[in-house]
Design a protein around this motif. Sequence first.
Motif, PDB file in Angstrom:
ATOM      1  N   UNK A 545       0.967  -1.214   0.126  1.00  0.00           N
ATOM      2  CA  UNK A 545      -0.007  -0.074  -0.141  1.00  0.00           C
ATOM      3  C   UNK A 545       0.840   1.072  -0.124  1.00  0.00           C
ATOM      4  N   UNK A 546       2.207   1.126   0.096  1.00  0.00           N
ATOM      5  CA  UNK A 546       2.983   2.278   0.053  1.00  0.00           C
ATOM      6  C   UNK A 546       3.014   3.087  -1.326  1.00  0.00           C
ATOM      7  N   UNK A 547       2.758   4.329  -0.970  1.00  0.00           N
ATOM      8  CA  UNK A 547       2.881   5.400  -2.113  1.00  0.00           C
ATOM      9  C   UNK A 547       4.310   5.447  -2.927  1.00  0.00           C
ATOM     10  N   UNK A 548       4.287   5.526  -4.134  1.00  0.00           N
ATOM     11  CA  UNK A 548       5.445   5.715  -4.885  1.00  0.00           C
ATOM     12  C   UNK A 548       5.359   6.977  -5.849  1.00  0.00           C
ATOM     13  N   UNK A 549       6.599   7.330  -6.169  1.00  0.00           N
ATOM     14  CA  UNK A 549       6.718   8.538  -7.017  1.00  0.00           C
ATOM     15  C   UNK A 549       7.800   8.187  -8.137  1.00  0.00           C
ATOM     16  N   UNK A 550       7.696   8.308  -9.325  1.00  0.00           N
ATOM     17  CA  UNK A 550       8.659   7.969 -10.381  1.00  0.00           C
ATOM     18  C   UNK A 550       8.705   9.001 -11.161  1.00  0.00           C
ATOM     19  N   UNK A 551       9.810   9.134 -12.038  1.00  0.00           N
ATOM     20  CA  UNK A 551       9.920  10.230 -13.327  1.00  0.00           C
ATOM     21  C   UNK A 551      10.356   9.550 -14.535  1.00  0.00           C
ATOM     22  N   UNK A 552      10.605   8.550 -14.370  1.00  0.00           N
ATOM     23  CA  UNK A 552      11.230   7.557 -15.746  1.00  0.00           C
ATOM     24  C   UNK A 552      10.513   6.581 -15.880  1.00  0.00           C
ATOM     25  N   UNK A 553      10.876   6.055 -16.943  1.00  0.00           N
ATOM     26  CA  UNK A 553      10.186   4.413 -17.489  1.00  0.00           C
ATOM     27  C   UNK A 553      11.125   3.619 -16.547  1.00  0.00           C
ATOM     28  N   UNK A 554      12.599   4.068 -16.554  1.00  0.00           N
ATOM     29  CA  UNK A 554      13.479   3.038 -15.878  1.00  0.00           C
ATOM     30  C   UNK A 554      13.167   2.785 -14.455  1.00  0.00           C
ATOM     31  N   UNK A 555      12.803   3.906 -13.696  1.00  0.00           N
ATOM     32  CA  UNK A 555      12.282   3.892 -12.430  1.00  0.00           C
ATOM     33  C   UNK A 555      11.266   2.960 -12.191  1.00  0.00           C
ATOM     34  N   UNK A 556       9.914   3.313 -12.921  1.00  0.00           N
ATOM     35  CA  UNK A 556       8.966   2.245 -12.804  1.00  0.00           C
ATOM     36  C   UNK A 556       9.162   0.733 -13.083  1.00  0.00           C
ATOM     37  N   UNK A 557      10.058   0.557 -14.085  1.00  0.00           N
ATOM     38  CA  UNK A 557      10.413  -0.815 -14.396  1.00  0.00           C
ATOM     39  C   UNK A 557      11.401  -1.306 -13.213  1.00  0.00           C
ATOM     40  N   UNK A 558      12.173  -0.653 -12.610  1.00  0.00           N
ATOM     41  CA  UNK A 558      12.809  -1.062 -11.450  1.00  0.00           C
ATOM     42  C   UNK A 558      11.857  -1.412 -10.256  1.00  0.00           C
ATOM     43  N   UNK A 559      10.696  -0.546 -10.078  1.00  0.00           N
ATOM     44  CA  UNK A 559       9.584  -0.871  -9.185  1.00  0.00           C
ATOM     45  C   UNK A 559       8.996  -2.160  -9.426  1.00  0.00           C
ATOM     46  N   UNK A 560       8.559  -2.412 -10.822  1.00  0.00           N
ATOM     47  CA  UNK A 560       7.985  -3.608 -11.094  1.00  0.00           C
ATOM     48  C   UNK A 560       8.891  -4.892 -10.832  1.00  0.00           C
ATOM     49  N   UNK A 561      10.213  -4.597 -11.288  1.00  0.00           N
ATOM     50  CA  UNK A 561      10.921  -5.802 -10.949  1.00  0.00           C
ATOM     51  C   UNK A 561      10.933  -6.082  -9.477  1.00  0.00           C
ATOM     52  N   UNK A 562      11.106  -5.158  -8.778  1.00  0.00           N
ATOM     53  CA  UNK A 562      11.001  -5.276  -7.278  1.00  0.00           C
ATOM     54  C   UNK A 562       9.812  -6.101  -6.729  1.00  0.00           C
ATOM     55  N   UNK A 563       8.616  -5.788  -7.401  1.00  0.00           N
ATOM     56  CA  UNK A 563       7.379  -6.493  -7.209  1.00  0.00           C
ATOM     57  C   UNK A 563       7.372  -7.614  -7.460  1.00  0.00           C
ATOM     58  N   UNK A 564       7.734  -7.863  -8.783  1.00  0.00           N
ATOM     59  CA  UNK A 564       7.953  -9.213  -9.085  1.00  0.00           C
ATOM     60  C   UNK A 564       8.786 -10.286  -8.411  1.00  0.00           C
ATOM     61  N   UNK A 565       9.945  -9.716  -7.901  1.00  0.00           N
ATOM     62  CA  UNK A 565      10.682 -10.383  -6.993  1.00  0.00           C
ATOM     63  C   UNK A 565      10.027 -10.726  -5.708  1.00  0.00           C
ATOM     64  N   UNK A 566       9.175  -9.653  -5.203  1.00  0.00           N
ATOM     65  CA  UNK A 566       8.261  -9.860  -4.018  1.00  0.00           C
ATOM     66  C   UNK A 566       7.156 -11.063  -4.429  1.00  0.00           C
ATOM     67  N   UNK A 567       6.435 -11.171  -5.481  1.00  0.00           N
ATOM     68  CA  UNK A 567       5.600 -11.965  -5.698  1.00  0.00           C
ATOM     69  C   UNK A 567       6.287 -13.606  -5.779  1.00  0.00           C
ATOM     70  N   UNK A 568       7.568 -13.478  -6.285  1.00  0.00           N
ATOM     71  CA  UNK A 568       8.204 -14.996  -6.325  1.00  0.00           C
ATOM     72  C   UNK A 568       8.599 -15.298  -4.750  1.00  0.00           C
ATOM     73  N   UNK A 569       8.251 -14.713  -3.875  1.00  0.00           N
ATOM     74  CA  UNK A 569       8.622 -15.281  -2.487  1.00  0.00           C
ATOM     75  C   UNK A 569       7.265 -15.633  -1.866  1.00  0.00           C
ATOM     76  N   UNK A 570       5.997 -15.336  -2.684  1.00  0.00           N
ATOM     77  CA  UNK A 570       4.939 -15.839  -1.927  1.00  0.00           C
ATOM     78  C   UNK A 570       4.712 -17.181  -1.665  1.00  0.00           C
TER      79      UNK A 570
END
Length: 904
Positions: A545-570
């Motif tokens: 639920x944490x809010x996030x703020x990004x300015x580039x496509x690379x930053x959002x892709x980094x967050x998506x990668x981190x989220x995918x990493x989190x989902x892999x631990x489920x």
Amino acid sequence: MVDYHAAGQPYQCGGNGPGSLGDYMAQEDDWDRDLLLDPAWEKQQRKTFTAWCNSHLRKAGTQIENIDEDFRDGLKLMLLLEVISGERLPKPERGKMRVHKINNVNKALDFIASKGVKLVSIGAEEIVDGNAKMTLGMIWTIILRFAIQDISVEETSAKEGLLLWCQRKTAPYKNVNVQNFHISWKDGLAFNALIHRHRPELIEYDKLRKDDPVTNLNNAFEVAEKYLDIPKMLDAEDIVGTLRPDEKAIMTYVSCFYHAFSGAQKAETAANRICKVLAVNQENEHLMEDYEKLASDLLEWIKRTIPWLEDRDPQKTIQEMQQKLEDFRDYRRVHKPPKVQEKCQLEINFNTLQTKLRLSNRPAFMPSEGKMVSDINNGWQHLEQAEKGYEEWLLNEIRRLERLDHLAEKFRQKASIHESWTEGKEAMLRQKDYETATLSDIKALIRKHEAFESDLAAHQDRVEQIAAIAQELNELDYYDSPSVNARCQKICDQWDALGSLTHSRREALEKTEKQLETIDQLHLEYAKRAAPFNNWMESAMEDLQDMFIVHTIEEIEGLIAAHDQFKSTLPDADKEREAILGIQNEAQRIADYNNIKLSGNNPYTSVTPQIINAKWERVQQLVPKRDHALQDEQSKQQSNEHLRRQFASQANIVGPWIQTKMEEIGRISIEMNGTLEDQLNHLKQYEQSIVDYKPNIDLLEQQHQLIQEALIFDNKHTNYTMEHIRVGWEQLLTTIARTINEVENQILTRDAKGISQEQMQEFRASFNHFDKDHGGTLGPEEFKACLISLGYDVENDRQGDAEFNRIMSVVDPNNSGIVTFQAFIDFMSRETTDTDTADQVIASFKVLAGDKNYITAEELRRELPPDQAEYCIARMAPYQGPDAVPRALDYKSFSTALYGESDL
């Protein structure tokens, strides 16, 4: 002695060259080839010539009665020549003998011959003998030489010049058509028209009738004698009663009118020159006033605008700052562009004014202090610096407020979670339940307290995060920092209290620990594993639920990668959940197997399987929501990336295009061919092609606005910013406008100085030939070579060096070491043309003043148009000379001041 005798030949007089007296006499029909005069003509000539001679002799205090008798001794003839020529003749002989008379007449004839007049068939003996024909012929020769020969109108002279003057002066009058010096004057209207043209108050021309010639002639002759000092030389009846009046008598009479009015003609010419000079000065002063007003308005606008751009008062919310940004965009789109045009026009007006001043031989215009073009450029530079700083501040402030909003929301979220967790904890830690509990209960309480301590330690990180966020909000000057600080302080104080209470409860429980029994290991193991897992789920929910703020496509892709990493631990987390639940199930199974009645929930933890399952289900719900939020942000960043590429694509076209055009203008200004008008038309067409490119700039502005509205602050796809494009566009418009203005000034110089197109092309070709680096200027050596090619003697010797230094002081008065094309053109135009000067204007005023050293206001109002007369009166200083009279004005100092030679 000159031979004045040519037997059997009619008398003649003449000189050399076209338009000379000899030409005129050669073109005239002989008076009478049989040496006889028409009786009517002879009568008219006697009367006219006698009156003409007396009009001059009276200045010497004498006169003649009989023209063929009174000149016989030569004395009055010599006196007449001295009066009309202003020169001294040889001393006359006073004897009464014939030889004395002949010698005196010969002295007079010698003097006439010395004035370039060749006399034929007129000898002293004939004059001494009283020969009427020869005497009249001699007087006519004198009249031609001293009264008519010097009359010149439009390169004609003598008779033709006098006739043209009469035609010009009488052209506006009805019933007057001067074609000759006989029939055209019979009705008397021509004489009256000449007088009325110059002195309209003396003649009521509209009351004259063409059918009353005697009245007309008498009116003209009487007015001329009474008011113009022209003696009556003919009788009206003589003219009217003759079929064809004597031409020479009429010419003599008319020449007196010409000389009487020649002073007025000089005054008119002088007045015209002065009016021309004053008109130039008035126009230049009007241009100076326009420049001063435009400069004042522009500087005042800059003065008003800079404080607004330098105002750095931050607002509390993003919405308020975005309104400031929108106001700034309105300034850029609406308010600034007209001022850019005004600034460019101001520079063009200044250059045009200076050119006009140079062409009219006036001193250069020096604007008021603080209103120089350089002052305006400095103010404009300050404005643009403030503008750039203001835009950077706005964007940085919006970023700061965005960051603050994000941190404040994160602070509130974490604080709410922590406050929710701490709710009731103090009351729990203050309980005295261990005083009455059984051993098993006590042991359970101890284990429960250990679990709480573990839970408390796990929440330490969140408290530190809350404090760190509050500190950052303070450092970023968050407007609601007091409430944040108060809430943070309350959380910290409560956290300290919980720590103290936890320590006190542990000490109390440990005192009774030996009375407690070991509780079920499975429950304990469950509690120990459930608490961290529960904390992990809470952290996971918090992160999801944490809010996030990004300015580039690379930053959002980094967050998506981190989220995918989190989902892999489920899957592993789910196994841990099942293992923890398995422990609880195993305890229940053992209790059931042994018929043990468990009293409620696990005594070691409040984290029940229901809580774990509920939180796990919540994690499962938050994961797809987090997926959606990240995907939305990814779409937004992809859209932003599209905007960046779209802007960059257009900017990478527009930027080089502007640079190319700037370079082309530089080449065009050096390589221009054809007439100046052709060059001007070419430049204006070129300017129109630049103006036609404006939609591309507007499109780029629209794309830039979309980028700003999307809060995009960088663009790696282009090196061009909108600021670069704006500055380049303004410089391009200014450069082409200045280049056009330079050609217009060259046309102004050419037309004002009378320079031919061939001369202008020759000047341009010579300048360009020696401008080796095509920089638009010449160095001293290049300029010297150019002068030598044009025929100037500036070779390396003392005289040549002195001449070259003189010329350099003219074309480079500031010693900059370069000669511009405009300075070169000004120099060449001065060398090949002429302008009015202060001396010429002084001479013109002197004519209007009647040769006085001063002039009065009445004379100025009489001779000049009203506005120009008042212009002079307001600016002329009082005359201080020894011959001064009341209200005398000094026209000399005024004239020199017009040309910058002294101060008014």
